[in-house]
Design a protein around this motif. Structure first.
Motif, PDB file in Angstrom:
ATOM      1  N   TRP A  47     -50.447   5.367  69.615  1.00 57.46           N
ATOM      2  CA  TRP A  47     -51.675   4.767  69.952  1.00 57.46           C
ATOM      3  C   TRP A  47     -52.797   5.671  69.309  1.00 57.46           C
ATOM      4  O   TRP A  47     -53.810   4.879  68.802  1.00 57.46           O
ATOM      5  CB  TRP A  47     -51.891   4.581  71.478  1.00 57.46           C
ATOM      6  CG  TRP A  47     -51.315   3.381  72.027  1.00 57.46           C
ATOM      7  CD1 TRP A  47     -49.969   3.253  72.525  1.00 57.46           C
ATOM      8  CD2 TRP A  47     -51.903   1.988  72.113  1.00 57.46           C
ATOM      9  NE1 TRP A  47     -49.819   1.995  72.909  1.00 57.46           N
ATOM     10  CE2 TRP A  47     -50.853   1.022  72.575  1.00 57.46           C
ATOM     11  CE3 TRP A  47     -53.086   1.614  71.700  1.00 57.46           C
ATOM     12  CZ2 TRP A  47     -51.158  -0.158  72.839  1.00 57.46           C
ATOM     13  CZ3 TRP A  47     -53.263   0.470  72.098  1.00 57.46           C
ATOM     14  CH2 TRP A  47     -52.531  -0.590  72.656  1.00 57.46           C
ATOM     15  N   ASP A  50     -51.866   7.027  64.991  1.00 53.98           N
ATOM     16  CA  ASP A  50     -51.636   5.840  64.209  1.00 53.98           C
ATOM     17  C   ASP A  50     -52.413   4.412  64.002  1.00 53.98           C
ATOM     18  O   ASP A  50     -52.590   3.936  63.120  1.00 53.98           O
ATOM     19  CB  ASP A  50     -50.075   5.437  64.374  1.00 53.98           C
ATOM     20  CG  ASP A  50     -49.012   6.407  64.012  1.00 53.98           C
ATOM     21  OD1 ASP A  50     -49.512   7.429  63.572  1.00 53.98           O
ATOM     22  OD2 ASP A  50     -47.767   5.962  64.455  1.00 53.98           O
ATOM     23  N   HIS A  51     -53.149   4.393  65.316  1.00 53.99           N
ATOM     24  CA  HIS A  51     -53.832   3.066  65.361  1.00 53.99           C
ATOM     25  C   HIS A  51     -55.495   3.482  65.538  1.00 53.99           C
ATOM     26  O   HIS A  51     -56.125   2.872  64.981  1.00 53.99           O
ATOM     27  CB  HIS A  51     -53.230   2.159  66.545  1.00 53.99           C
ATOM     28  CG  HIS A  51     -52.071   1.363  65.930  1.00 53.99           C
ATOM     29  ND1 HIS A  51     -51.033   2.058  66.056  1.00 53.99           N
ATOM     30  CD2 HIS A  51     -51.801   0.257  65.459  1.00 53.99           C
ATOM     31  CE1 HIS A  51     -49.912   1.281  65.488  1.00 53.99           C
ATOM     32  NE2 HIS A  51     -50.515   0.394  65.264  1.00 53.99           N
ATOM     33  N   LEU A 118     -51.203  -3.730  69.996  1.00 51.54           N
ATOM     34  CA  LEU A 118     -50.922  -3.056  68.589  1.00 51.54           C
ATOM     35  C   LEU A 118     -50.809  -4.137  67.515  1.00 51.54           C
ATOM     36  O   LEU A 118     -51.388  -3.749  66.467  1.00 51.54           O
ATOM     37  CB  LEU A 118     -49.462  -2.592  68.944  1.00 51.54           C
ATOM     38  CG  LEU A 118     -49.328  -0.966  69.425  1.00 51.54           C
ATOM     39  CD1 LEU A 118     -47.906  -0.765  69.586  1.00 51.54           C
ATOM     40  CD2 LEU A 118     -50.271  -0.157  69.218  1.00 51.54           C
ATOM     41  N   PHE A 121     -54.633  -4.601  66.895  1.00 56.89           N
ATOM     42  CA  PHE A 121     -55.218  -3.386  66.269  1.00 56.89           C
ATOM     43  C   PHE A 121     -54.899  -3.483  64.554  1.00 56.89           C
ATOM     44  O   PHE A 121     -55.723  -3.090  64.108  1.00 56.89           O
ATOM     45  CB  PHE A 121     -54.559  -2.190  66.874  1.00 56.89           C
ATOM     46  CG  PHE A 121     -55.271  -1.442  67.870  1.00 56.89           C
ATOM     47  CD1 PHE A 121     -56.037  -2.285  68.898  1.00 56.89           C
ATOM     48  CD2 PHE A 121     -55.157  -0.232  68.468  1.00 56.89           C
ATOM     49  CE1 PHE A 121     -56.601  -1.967  69.988  1.00 56.89           C
ATOM     50  CE2 PHE A 121     -55.871   0.203  69.527  1.00 56.89           C
ATOM     51  CZ  PHE A 121     -56.552  -0.585  70.344  1.00 56.89           C
ATOM     52  N   ARG A 122     -53.773  -3.875  64.410  1.00 59.64           N
ATOM     53  CA  ARG A 122     -53.339  -4.078  62.921  1.00 59.64           C
ATOM     54  C   ARG A 122     -54.106  -5.038  62.276  1.00 59.64           C
ATOM     55  O   ARG A 122     -54.624  -4.584  61.126  1.00 59.64           O
ATOM     56  CB  ARG A 122     -51.930  -4.082  62.763  1.00 59.64           C
ATOM     57  CG  ARG A 122     -51.077  -2.933  63.049  1.00 59.64           C
ATOM     58  CD  ARG A 122     -49.518  -3.354  62.963  1.00 59.64           C
ATOM     59  NE  ARG A 122     -48.713  -2.301  63.577  1.00 59.64           N
ATOM     60  CZ  ARG A 122     -47.800  -2.592  64.435  1.00 59.64           C
ATOM     61  NH1 ARG A 122     -47.610  -3.656  64.891  1.00 59.64           N
ATOM     62  NH2 ARG A 122     -47.247  -1.490  64.907  1.00 59.64           N
ATOM     63  N   TYR A 181     -48.835  -0.821  57.782  1.00 59.81           N
ATOM     64  CA  TYR A 181     -48.648  -0.856  59.151  1.00 59.81           C
ATOM     65  C   TYR A 181     -47.981  -2.339  59.110  1.00 59.81           C
ATOM     66  O   TYR A 181     -47.637  -2.636  60.302  1.00 59.81           O
ATOM     67  CB  TYR A 181     -50.139  -1.125  59.497  1.00 59.81           C
ATOM     68  CG  TYR A 181     -50.691   0.155  59.841  1.00 59.81           C
ATOM     69  CD1 TYR A 181     -50.158   0.714  60.977  1.00 59.81           C
ATOM     70  CD2 TYR A 181     -51.728   0.621  58.940  1.00 59.81           C
ATOM     71  CE1 TYR A 181     -51.007   2.174  61.353  1.00 59.81           C
ATOM     72  CE2 TYR A 181     -52.064   1.953  59.060  1.00 59.81           C
ATOM     73  CZ  TYR A 181     -51.837   2.715  60.426  1.00 59.81           C
ATOM     74  OH  TYR A 181     -52.306   3.832  60.563  1.00 59.81           O
TER      75      TYR A 181
END
Length: 181
Positions: A47, A50-51, A118, A121-122, A181
């Protein structure tokens, strides 16, 4: 993960109170801490590193690339505001959940990080990367147009291909970042 340390600390305090009252065995505390370490480390890395760090940077990037010092300061503040809001929130809520639920806090803590976010987010990161790439390219071209053509001509690349080469490199880098991603 450091952002989940308060949650584990709250759980440890909760369990130590139970041990002091004779409701739990002391060895349960060490077992509970070690059983939460790896999952919370993986969750925090996914979290936050990476994001969220990428998303906060891409949100601030349009301001960071401007020449105006006030815009650069605003971009840095935006990055820190976005990133710090989530990690401070996680620390505060995690401490409260650990104190309240003890060793059974994990399901409550996981509700703060639904996996359905997720992909969103990507997509947001890909959108921000796609919308900022042309501006970054234009500013880089403006700032470097007097230096890089000489270097490119040294490799026998005519000046008229310079913008196309830079645009291609930025497009490939953006695509590679999104594909990662």
């Amino acid at each position: 993960h450091p952002y989940f340390a308060p949650a584990v600390m709250g759980m440890a305090i909760h369990m130590e109170e139970k041990i002091a009252r004779g409701e739990a065995a002391p060895e349960n505390l060490e077992s509970a801490k070690s059983s939460l370490s790896a999952p919370l480390n993986a969750l925090g890395s996914l979290w936050f590193w990476d994001h969220l760090k990428l998303l906060a940077f891409l949100a601030a990037l349009p301001l960071l690339i401007l020449r105006d010092p006030r815009a650069i300061v605003a971009g840095a503040l935006l990055f820190f505001a976005v990133f710090n809001f989530f990690h401070i929130r996680t620390r505060w809520i995690g401490l409260g959940l650990g104190l309240r639920y003890g060793e059974s806090m994990a399901p409550h803590l996981l509700r703060l990080f639904p996996s359905r976010f997720l992909p969103a987010f990507r997509r947001i990161a890909a959108f921000l990367l796609g919308t900022t790439a042309p501006f970054v390219l234009a500013i880089l071209f403006e700032r470097l147009q007097h230096r890089l053509p000489i270097l490119l001509e040294a490799f026998y690349i005519p000046r008229m291909f310079f913008p196309r080469i830079i645009l291609g490199l930025v497009s490939v880098a953006a695509a590679a970042a999104v594909m990662h991603y």
